[in-house]
Design a protein around this motif. Structure first.
Motif, PDB file in Angstrom:
ATOM      1  N   THR A  27       0.799  -1.222   0.000  1.00 24.76           N
ATOM      2  CA  THR A  27       0.000   0.000   0.000  1.00 24.76           C
ATOM      3  C   THR A  27       0.830   1.269   0.000  1.00 24.76           C
ATOM      4  OG1 THR A  27      -0.128  -0.207   2.418  1.00 24.76           O
ATOM      5  CG2 THR A  27      -1.954  -1.103   1.139  1.00 24.76           C
ATOM      6  N   VAL A  28       2.040   1.221   0.543  1.00 28.80           N
ATOM      7  CA  VAL A  28       2.873   2.419   0.625  1.00 28.80           C
ATOM      8  C   VAL A  28       4.337   1.995   0.646  1.00 28.80           C
ATOM      9  CG1 VAL A  28       2.660   2.435   3.154  1.00 28.80           C
ATOM     10  CG2 VAL A  28       3.354   4.524   1.970  1.00 28.80           C
ATOM     11  N   LEU A  29       5.206   2.764  -0.018  1.00 30.57           N
ATOM     12  CA  LEU A  29       6.644   2.501   0.021  1.00 30.57           C
ATOM     13  C   LEU A  29       7.400   3.818  -0.018  1.00 30.57           C
ATOM     14  CD1 LEU A  29       8.004   1.168  -3.400  1.00 30.57           C
ATOM     15  CD2 LEU A  29       5.900   2.453  -3.187  1.00 30.57           C
ATOM     16  N   LYS A  30       8.569   3.835   0.654  1.00 29.81           N
ATOM     17  CA  LYS A  30       9.377   5.052   0.747  1.00 29.81           C
ATOM     18  C   LYS A  30      10.843   4.675   0.882  1.00 29.81           C
ATOM     19  CE  LYS A  30       5.868   7.831   3.151  1.00 29.81           C
ATOM     20  NZ  LYS A  30       5.552   8.590   4.386  1.00 29.81           N
ATOM     21  N   PHE A  31      11.695   5.557   0.373  1.00 28.67           N
ATOM     22  CA  PHE A  31      13.117   5.461   0.648  1.00 28.67           C
ATOM     23  C   PHE A  31      13.425   6.241   1.928  1.00 28.67           C
ATOM     24  CE2 PHE A  31      13.235   4.338  -3.832  1.00 28.67           C
ATOM     25  CZ  PHE A  31      14.255   3.397  -3.873  1.00 28.67           C
ATOM     26  N   GLY A  32      14.541   5.895   2.576  1.00 32.96           N
ATOM     27  CA  GLY A  32      14.947   6.585   3.790  1.00 32.96           C
ATOM     28  C   GLY A  32      15.334   8.029   3.518  1.00 32.96           C
ATOM     29  N   HIS A  33      15.306   8.857   4.577  1.00 32.72           N
ATOM     30  CA  HIS A  33      15.696  10.259   4.445  1.00 32.72           C
ATOM     31  C   HIS A  33      17.163  10.360   4.059  1.00 32.72           C
ATOM     32  CE1 HIS A  33      12.018  12.134   5.669  1.00 32.72           C
ATOM     33  NE2 HIS A  33      11.955  11.432   6.785  1.00 32.72           N
ATOM     34  N   MET A  34      17.433  11.167   3.028  1.00 34.09           N
ATOM     35  CA  MET A  34      18.804  11.390   2.550  1.00 34.09           C
ATOM     36  C   MET A  34      19.512  10.063   2.276  1.00 34.09           C
ATOM     37  SD  MET A  34      18.779  14.663   2.652  1.00 34.09           S
ATOM     38  CE  MET A  34      20.483  15.177   2.482  1.00 34.09           C
ATOM     39  N   SER A  35      18.762   9.063   1.862  1.00 36.88           N
ATOM     40  CA  SER A  35      19.333   7.737   1.623  1.00 36.88           C
ATOM     41  C   SER A  35      19.007   7.296   0.210  1.00 36.88           C
ATOM     42  CB  SER A  35      18.788   6.718   2.620  1.00 36.88           C
ATOM     43  OG  SER A  35      19.227   5.418   2.300  1.00 36.88           O
ATOM     44  N   SER A  36      19.991   6.684  -0.441  1.00 37.05           N
ATOM     45  CA  SER A  36      19.781   6.204  -1.806  1.00 37.05           C
ATOM     46  C   SER A  36      19.566   4.702  -1.885  1.00 37.05           C
ATOM     47  CB  SER A  36      20.994   6.584  -2.679  1.00 37.05           C
ATOM     48  OG  SER A  36      21.080   7.979  -2.817  1.00 37.05           O
ATOM     49  N   ASP A  37      19.783   3.985  -0.773  1.00 37.30           N
ATOM     50  CA  ASP A  37      19.690   2.525  -0.850  1.00 37.30           C
ATOM     51  C   ASP A  37      18.779   1.897   0.185  1.00 37.30           C
ATOM     52  OD1 ASP A  37      21.250   3.059   1.333  1.00 37.30           O
ATOM     53  OD2 ASP A  37      22.990   1.918   0.677  1.00 37.30           O
ATOM     54  N   LEU A  38      18.229   2.675   1.131  1.00 41.00           N
ATOM     55  CA  LEU A  38      17.339   2.127   2.161  1.00 41.00           C
ATOM     56  C   LEU A  38      15.897   2.301   1.717  1.00 41.00           C
ATOM     57  CD1 LEU A  38      17.222   0.852   5.010  1.00 41.00           C
ATOM     58  CD2 LEU A  38      16.989   3.176   5.915  1.00 41.00           C
ATOM     59  N   LEU A  39      15.189   1.193   1.572  1.00 41.56           N
ATOM     60  CA  LEU A  39      13.806   1.196   1.097  1.00 41.56           C
ATOM     61  C   LEU A  39      12.940   0.406   2.064  1.00 41.56           C
ATOM     62  CD1 LEU A  39      11.680   1.685  -1.216  1.00 41.56           C
ATOM     63  CD2 LEU A  39      12.400  -0.513  -2.153  1.00 41.56           C
ATOM     64  N   ALA A  40      11.742   0.921   2.323  1.00 39.20           N
ATOM     65  CA  ALA A  40      10.782   0.206   3.166  1.00 39.20           C
ATOM     66  C   ALA A  40       9.408   0.253   2.498  1.00 39.20           C
ATOM     67  CB  ALA A  40      10.718   0.808   4.558  1.00 39.20           C
ATOM     68  N   TYR A  41       8.592  -0.780   2.745  1.00 39.84           N
ATOM     69  CA  TYR A  41       7.236  -0.775   2.213  1.00 39.84           C
ATOM     70  C   TYR A  41       6.301  -1.508   3.165  1.00 39.84           C
ATOM     71  CZ  TYR A  41       9.019  -5.214   0.229  1.00 39.84           C
ATOM     72  OH  TYR A  41       9.596  -6.438   0.048  1.00 39.84           O
ATOM     73  N   GLY A  42       5.071  -0.988   3.235  1.00 37.56           N
ATOM     74  CA  GLY A  42       4.048  -1.566   4.093  1.00 37.56           C
ATOM     75  C   GLY A  42       2.965  -2.226   3.258  1.00 37.56           C
ATOM     76  N   ALA A  43       2.348  -3.273   3.816  1.00 36.02           N
ATOM     77  CA  ALA A  43       1.392  -4.084   3.051  1.00 36.02           C
ATOM     78  C   ALA A  43       0.058  -4.185   3.774  1.00 36.02           C
ATOM     79  CB  ALA A  43       1.966  -5.476   2.802  1.00 36.02           C
TER      80      ALA A  43
ATOM     81  N   VAL B 150      11.821  -3.812   5.448  1.00 41.41           N
ATOM     82  CA  VAL B 150      12.921  -2.874   5.231  1.00 41.41           C
ATOM     83  C   VAL B 150      13.977  -3.574   4.383  1.00 41.41           C
ATOM     84  CG1 VAL B 150      14.621  -1.359   6.326  1.00 41.41           C
ATOM     85  CG2 VAL B 150      12.453  -1.815   7.476  1.00 41.41           C
ATOM     86  N   CYS B 151      14.388  -2.937   3.298  1.00 38.76           N
ATOM     87  CA  CYS B 151      15.317  -3.546   2.341  1.00 38.76           C
ATOM     88  C   CYS B 151      16.485  -2.611   2.067  1.00 38.76           C
ATOM     89  CB  CYS B 151      14.619  -3.832   1.006  1.00 38.76           C
ATOM     90  SG  CYS B 151      13.043  -4.672   1.141  1.00 38.76           S
ATOM     91  N   THR B 152      17.500  -3.172   1.471  1.00 39.50           N
ATOM     92  CA  THR B 152      18.565  -2.387   0.881  1.00 39.50           C
ATOM     93  C   THR B 152      18.601  -2.684  -0.613  1.00 39.50           C
ATOM     94  OG1 THR B 152      20.944  -1.937   0.844  1.00 39.50           O
ATOM     95  CG2 THR B 152      20.279  -4.158   1.455  1.00 39.50           C
ATOM     96  N   VAL B 153      18.745  -1.638  -1.419  1.00 35.69           N
ATOM     97  CA  VAL B 153      18.771  -1.817  -2.868  1.00 35.69           C
ATOM     98  C   VAL B 153      20.198  -1.730  -3.410  1.00 35.69           C
ATOM     99  CG1 VAL B 153      16.434  -0.957  -3.173  1.00 35.69           C
ATOM    100  CG2 VAL B 153      18.336   0.652  -3.263  1.00 35.69           C
ATOM    101  N   SER B 154      21.178  -1.582  -2.513  1.00 37.08           N
ATOM    102  CA  SER B 154      22.571  -1.611  -2.956  1.00 37.08           C
ATOM    103  C   SER B 154      22.952  -3.052  -3.290  1.00 37.08           C
ATOM    104  CB  SER B 154      23.490  -1.048  -1.882  1.00 37.08           C
ATOM    105  OG  SER B 154      23.367  -1.782  -0.678  1.00 37.08           O
ATOM    106  N   GLU B 155      24.031  -3.225  -4.034  1.00 37.47           N
ATOM    107  CA  GLU B 155      24.432  -4.566  -4.464  1.00 37.47           C
ATOM    108  C   GLU B 155      25.009  -5.381  -3.304  1.00 37.47           C
ATOM    109  OE1 GLU B 155      23.727  -5.823  -7.216  1.00 37.47           O
ATOM    110  OE2 GLU B 155      23.137  -4.070  -8.361  1.00 37.47           O
ATOM    111  N   PRO B 156      24.512  -6.594  -3.042  1.00 32.84           N
ATOM    112  CA  PRO B 156      23.321  -7.179  -3.679  1.00 32.84           C
ATOM    113  C   PRO B 156      22.057  -6.732  -2.945  1.00 32.84           C
ATOM    114  CG  PRO B 156      24.323  -8.774  -2.210  1.00 32.84           C
ATOM    115  CD  PRO B 156      25.187  -7.544  -2.129  1.00 32.84           C
TER     116      PRO B 156
END
Length: 490
Positions: free
Chosen positions: A183-199, A206-212
């Motif tokens: 239902t909603v997803l956001k990246f962390g403040h001032m962050s390029s690789d921290l992602l979270a989403y709620g269902a 909470v995920c990281t999109v950096s490799e891997p």
């Protein structure tokens, strides 16, 4: 005797090779399962022709084996679905071609940039390009102050200009472990690789999109849909709201819920104060917005509205909160950053006859179109509105332009796109119920759709940019989250 032994060895080796080949064919058949493949793709319906079904299944049966073999031959894994599509559509003499034929995506009018060699066709990733044609266009048109436009989600992206506006090189990663609507997803403040989403099953991931790319934490505690969440300024905590009438505060590193705040109605939206993170603003279905003390969980102040508060956002100073309600109205609320005191300042009513809930309220401190702070709102009936904000008059809103899209069933969200050069327009990205992600240029009243991304199979609910503005995340109704990688532009 020696010749007899050699003959026996040849017979044994040939028998072993036949057994190995039979074993490989058996494994391939187990992996492919052509009968299941053909039945799933061509199911029997009550009003269908049995001869037609049987012919289609026969053709799909032979296609199953070749499809699997093509995937095994494909050496471009990780390049995205378009790279695979280009691979399977390659001509028979692709290695000797001097100028490969580039195919556009069905239903799109995107422009393909020709690769330098035929081989690069296999590695080419999907990229639509469109922008304002500065040479042929009139720059004065970008100073337009107010207009309205009607557009459909199925509008084709326009082909104008030579520079790409928002081009993407394919999918960066996909998260598919969630089994419910995201239902909603956001990246962390001032962050390029921290992602979270709620269902909708109450989980926060909470995920990281950096490799891997990987899942860091799964936060479980809500018993109903997660309606909204927000990162603290240091990305150590997440505050989430839910239909289960609670607000929960999570410590990300430990994956633990450190505080639960109980309410009397569904909690619909939530924000940390941008300057004083000890304040937590929450809108609920009881027509009120409440400010909590983050440390103690106690109520500091509250204010009431005419309908349920469905969406909100702070300005960059923290002195204003912009709220959207269930009737399509937008409110400007003044807030004291030291005491948390609230006072309603202005209200902008919806002009439509049918009142629709506001799904997105997003503030930006500067816009090329308004030459100052702006506010984006999106309602469930498909109305995108773009306001200029007068900070000196306590957040007074002036409608600069609007866009009417196809009405939606789901609460689909929208977002500003990152700022571009002065020659380009004001871009908005939004999900859609036709499973595409659309980009709109609000400075173009006729051809507003400038791009779209295809990859989801179900309605796209949420979209979010990372801080580096090189990644766009989108989520759909069946729990798939796709992170798209934006191409580098000059």
């Amino acid at each position: 005797m020696a010749e007899q032994r050699i003959e026996e060895k040849k017979i044994n080796s040939s028998a072993e090779e036949e057994e190995d080949e039979a074993e490989k064919k058996k494994k391939e058949k187990e992996n492919v399962d052509p009968e299941l493949f053909s039945c799933l793709l061509q199911p029997v319906t009550s009003d269908s022709d049995s001869d037609y079904i049987s012919v289609r299944r026969f053709l799909l049966f032979s296609k199953a084996n070749s499809g699997v073999l093509r995937r095994r031959d494909w050496r471009c894994n990780g390049k995205g679905y378009v790279a695979y599509r280009n691979f399977i559509r390659r001509p028979m003499n692709w290695e000797t071609l001097q100028s490969p034929s580039l195919q556009g995506t069905p239903g799109n009018s995107g422009r393909w940039i020709p690769p330098p060699s035929p081989l690069s066709l296999l590695y080419e990733a999907e990229s639509w390009s469109s922008s304002r044609d500065v040479q042929n266009g009139n720059l004065d048109s970008s100073r337009r102050t107010s207009f309205s436009s009607n557009a459909s989600d199925t509008d084709r992206p326009r082909q104008r200009g030579t520079e790409p506006a928002y081009s993407f090189v394919g999918m960066h990663c996909i998260f598919d472990q969630c089994k419910a609507s995201v239902t909603v997803l956001k990246f962390g403040h001032m962050s390029s690789d921290l992602l979270a989403y709620g269902a909708s099953d109450g989980t926060l991931t909470v995920c990281t999109v950096s490799e891997p790319p990987s899942v860091l934490k799964e936060l479980k505690g809500h018993s109903k849909d997660v309606t909204d969440f927000d990162f603290s300024s240091n990305n150590q905590y997440i505050a989430s709201s839910s239909m289960d009438k609670t607000v929960r505060v999570w410590e990300i590193s430990k994956g633990l819920c450190i505080r639960v705040i109980y309410g009397v109605s569904s909690q619909l939206c939530i924000r940390f104060h941008p300057v004083n993170n000890n304040f937590l603003s929450v809108g609920n279905a009881n027509k009120e917005m409440t400010v909590f003390n983050f440390s103690t969980g106690r109520i500091i102040n509250k204010t009431f509205f005419d309908s349920e508060v469905t969406s909100m956002d702070h300005d960059h100073t923290g002195q204003l909160i912009f709220c959207g309600d269930g009737q399509g109205c937008i409110y400007s609320v003044s807030m004291n950053s030291h005491t948390g005191a609230l006072s309603r300042s202005h209200r902008h009513r919806s002009n439509g006859r049918r009142k629709s809930p506001v799904t997105t309220v997003q503030y930006r401190s500067f816009s090329l179109l308004a030459r100052g702070p702006v506010l984006l709102t999106c309602t469930q009936d498909g109305s995108l509105s773009f306001f200029s904000v007068a900070l000196e008059i306590q957040g007074y809103l002036t409608l600069r332009c609007s866009l009417k899209l196809t009405p939606r069933i789901h609460r689909i969200r929208a977002s500003f796109c990152p700022l571009l050069s002065l020659e380009k327009g004001e871009y908005i990205v939004s999900g859609s119920e036709d499973s595409n992600v659309y980009f709109y240029d609000l400075t173009r009243p006729k051809h507003t759709c400038v791009n779209k991304l295809q990859g989801h199979r179900f309605p796209v609910i949420g979209v979010a940019w990372n801080h580096g503005e090189n990644l766009l995340a989108s989520s759909d109704f069946y729990g798939i989250v796709i992170v798209w990688k934006r191409s580098k532009t000059t």
